[in-house]
Design a protein around this motif. Structure first.
Motif, short mmCIF file in Angstrom:
data_model
loop_
_atom_site.label_atom_id
_atom_site.label_comp_id
_atom_site.label_asym_id
_atom_site.label_seq_id
_atom_site.Cartn_x
_atom_site.Cartn_y
_atom_site.Cartn_z
N ALA A 159 0.82 -1.21 0.00
CA ALA A 159 0.00 0.00 0.00
C ALA A 159 0.86 1.25 0.00
N PHE A 160 1.99 1.20 0.73
CA PHE A 160 2.90 2.37 0.75
C PHE A 160 3.49 2.63 -0.63
N GLY A 161 3.99 1.57 -1.29
CA GLY A 161 4.55 1.75 -2.63
C GLY A 161 3.52 2.21 -3.62
N GLN A 162 2.32 1.67 -3.54
CA GLN A 162 1.27 2.08 -4.44
C GLN A 162 0.86 3.53 -4.18
N GLY A 163 0.87 3.94 -2.90
CA GLY A 163 0.54 5.33 -2.60
C GLY A 163 1.54 6.29 -3.19
N ARG A 164 2.83 5.98 -3.10
CA ARG A 164 3.85 6.85 -3.70
C ARG A 164 3.69 6.91 -5.21
N MET A 165 3.47 5.74 -5.82
CA MET A 165 3.30 5.73 -7.27
C MET A 165 2.07 6.52 -7.69
N GLU A 166 0.96 6.36 -6.99
CA GLU A 166 -0.24 7.10 -7.34
C GLU A 166 -0.05 8.60 -7.18
N ALA A 167 0.69 9.01 -6.14
CA ALA A 167 0.93 10.44 -5.94
C ALA A 167 1.73 11.02 -7.09
N ILE A 168 2.76 10.28 -7.55
CA ILE A 168 3.58 10.78 -8.67
C ILE A 168 2.75 10.89 -9.94
N VAL A 169 1.94 9.88 -10.23
CA VAL A 169 1.14 9.88 -11.45
C VAL A 169 0.05 10.93 -11.39
N ARG A 170 -0.63 11.03 -10.24
CA ARG A 170 -1.75 11.95 -10.11
C ARG A 170 -1.30 13.41 -10.19
N ASP A 171 -0.09 13.70 -9.72
CA ASP A 171 0.39 15.10 -9.73
C ASP A 171 0.79 15.57 -11.11
N ALA A 172 1.10 14.64 -12.03
CA ALA A 172 1.65 15.06 -13.33
C ALA A 172 0.69 14.88 -14.50
N LEU A 173 -0.19 13.89 -14.45
CA LEU A 173 -1.02 13.58 -15.61
C LEU A 173 -2.46 13.99 -15.37
N PRO A 174 -3.19 14.30 -16.44
CA PRO A 174 -4.63 14.57 -16.30
C PRO A 174 -5.38 13.28 -15.97
N PRO A 175 -6.56 13.39 -15.39
CA PRO A 175 -7.29 12.18 -14.97
C PRO A 175 -7.61 11.22 -16.11
N ALA A 176 -7.77 11.76 -17.32
CA ALA A 176 -8.12 10.88 -18.43
C ALA A 176 -6.93 10.07 -18.94
N ALA A 177 -5.72 10.39 -18.50
CA ALA A 177 -4.54 9.72 -19.04
C ALA A 177 -4.09 8.53 -18.20
N TYR A 178 -4.76 8.26 -17.08
CA TYR A 178 -4.35 7.13 -16.24
C TYR A 178 -5.58 6.54 -15.56
N GLU A 179 -5.39 5.33 -15.01
CA GLU A 179 -6.45 4.66 -14.26
C GLU A 179 -5.80 3.68 -13.30
N PHE A 180 -6.28 3.68 -12.07
CA PHE A 180 -5.77 2.77 -11.05
C PHE A 180 -6.69 1.55 -10.94
N GLN A 181 -6.06 0.39 -10.79
CA GLN A 181 -6.79 -0.88 -10.63
C GLN A 181 -7.75 -1.11 -11.80
N ALA A 182 -7.26 -0.85 -13.02
CA ALA A 182 -8.07 -1.08 -14.21
C ALA A 182 -8.16 -2.59 -14.49
N LEU A 183 -9.27 -3.02 -15.05
CA LEU A 183 -9.51 -4.43 -15.34
C LEU A 183 -9.05 -4.74 -16.76
N LEU A 184 -8.16 -5.74 -16.90
CA LEU A 184 -7.69 -6.19 -18.20
C LEU A 184 -8.57 -7.35 -18.68
N SER A 185 -8.36 -7.73 -19.92
CA SER A 185 -9.15 -8.83 -20.48
C SER A 185 -8.84 -10.15 -19.82
N SER A 186 -7.64 -10.27 -19.24
CA SER A 186 -7.27 -11.50 -18.55
C SER A 186 -7.85 -11.59 -17.15
N GLY A 187 -8.56 -10.54 -16.72
CA GLY A 187 -9.11 -10.52 -15.37
C GLY A 187 -8.15 -9.97 -14.33
N ARG A 188 -6.98 -9.57 -14.73
CA ARG A 188 -6.00 -9.02 -13.81
C ARG A 188 -6.25 -7.51 -13.64
#
Length: 399
Positions: A159-188
């Protein structure tokens, strides 16, 4: 008289001879006494003359001594006056020096006290800063301890590593350019996917990282323990890289590479320094290992790419707005030309009004001077009036 009274050397001395002898002796005695008295008188006169001479010399010397004493008295008075003046000057100079020294000492003491007060205030400020820093260090120590507790647990560490990564991504990119915990076709569900402009395939970012092997590697005390810890790191990180490649590299759906986020710069430095073969293995598996700083730099590059794509998408709108702006400028120019024509017409009208006013002024002056014309006489034209300045900047002559 002839009686012999004494025989001396065979000679008989009579009373007459004796009397004569006594008389002669008396005369000689008197003569000697007179001579002695004269000599004594002469000596006394000489002594008196010498005494007078000595008295005179003594008087002269006393007079000289008196003169010298008077001169010495005058000189002593002069010297006393000079010394008095010098002493007064010295006293005044010493008083001035003492006053100046007292002022300098007072100024120095005031400056020293003021500087001491300023230093004490600065010292108090620094002590306050030190107290605040100490408080922050205490808080930081508590945070480090809590961070250690977090990192000791796999779930909290993830959770700590994911929080740091999300903070870096959220501060630089617009909301439409990223998604957290997105569902892939493989179910992952990867931790983050980043959508790049012009490409429907997202870039997968994984924020989980195996830390137990690195902890054992850093705490190893011998060569054997160090080799064992290094083998464990290679096994753990290698398995994690393989899982990322198998789960998130889906041909045609995701990008050809995936990103493994290392939540600490020190872990990334240990990987680059001691496990270069592991980094090369991750590259061959198309998994890019990045630290927080590298992820920030990559996100900034992606931000620039997204901005450029948006600019290209909005290029036709920009052109349309520029066309409207040019039309507005053309309309403004036409209206300015019309306004200039109105100003020119108004300027000509004002010139004609000035000319008529000149004529009326001339006729009024002639009437005032009683210069009436004869009956039937031809009215001469008024002499041209001097050109008068126009308020609009032009000059007109009388018609």
């Amino acid at each position: 008289m002839d009686r012999v009274i004494l025989i001396v050397g065979g000679h008989a001395v009579t009373w007459g001879e004796a009397v004569l002898a006594l008389l002669g002796a008396a005369v000689l005695g008197l003569f000697w006494l007179a001579l002695s008295a004269g000599r004594a008188s002469r000596e006394r006169s000489l002594e008196a003359a010498g005494a007078i001479e000595r008295q005179r010399e003594l008087d002269e010397k006393l007079a000289a001594l008196t003169q010298i004493q008077s001169e010495m008295t005058g000189r002593m008075q002069t010297i006393g006056e000079v010394f008095g003046n010098r002493q007064a000057d010295l006293v005044r100079l010493i008083a001035e020096r003492l006053d100046s020294l007292q002022n300098r000492v007072g100024d120095g003491l005031n400056a020293t006290s003021r500087q001491t007060s300023e230093n004490l205030s600065k010292l108090n400020e620094r002590l306050a800063v030190i107290d605040a820093a100490q408080k922050r260090l205490t808080d930081l120590t508590g945070e480090v301890l809590s961070l250690k507790d977090i990192l000791s647990n796999k779930q909290t560490r993830g959770a700590f590593g994911q929080g740091r990564m999300e903070a870096i991504v959220r501060d630089a990119l617009p909301p439409a350019a990223y998604e957290f915990q997105a569902l892939l076709s493989s179910g992952r569900r990867p931790d983050c996917v980043i959508r790049l402009p012009g490409d429907d395939r997202p870039l997968v970012v994984d924020a989980k990282f195996p830390l137990e092997g690195f902890t054992a590697f850093r705490e190893a005390q011998g060569d054997e323990a160090r080799r064992s810890a290094m083998q464990r790191v290679r096994a753990d990180v290698g398995a994690h890289v393989k899982d990322i490649a198998d789960k998130y590299l889906i041909p045609g759906e995701t990008q050809d590479i995936a990103v493994l986020f290392v939540p600490a710069e020190s872990l990334f430095a240990d990987l680059q320094e001691h496990f270069e073969d592991l980094v090369q293995r991750a590259h061959r598996a198309r998994v890019l290992i990045v630290s927080p700083s590298l992820l920030s730099m990559a996100i900034q590059v992606m931000q620039a790419i997204v901005r450029d794509a948006r600019m290209r998408e909005q290029a036709h709108q920009i052109q349309a707005e520029v066309g409207k702006l040019i039309e507005d400028v053309r309309r403004l120019r036409d209206r300015t030309v019309k306004l200039d024509g109105h100003f020119r017409q108004a300027s000509d009208d004002v010139g004609m009004i000035v000319t008529s006013a000149d004529k009326v002024l001339k006729r009024g002056e002639r009437i005032e001077a009683m210069e009436f014309e004869a009956p039937g006489a031809k009215v001469e034209a008024a002499p041209p009036a001097e050109s008068l300045p126009n308020p609009l900047g032009r000059s007109y002559a009388a018609e």
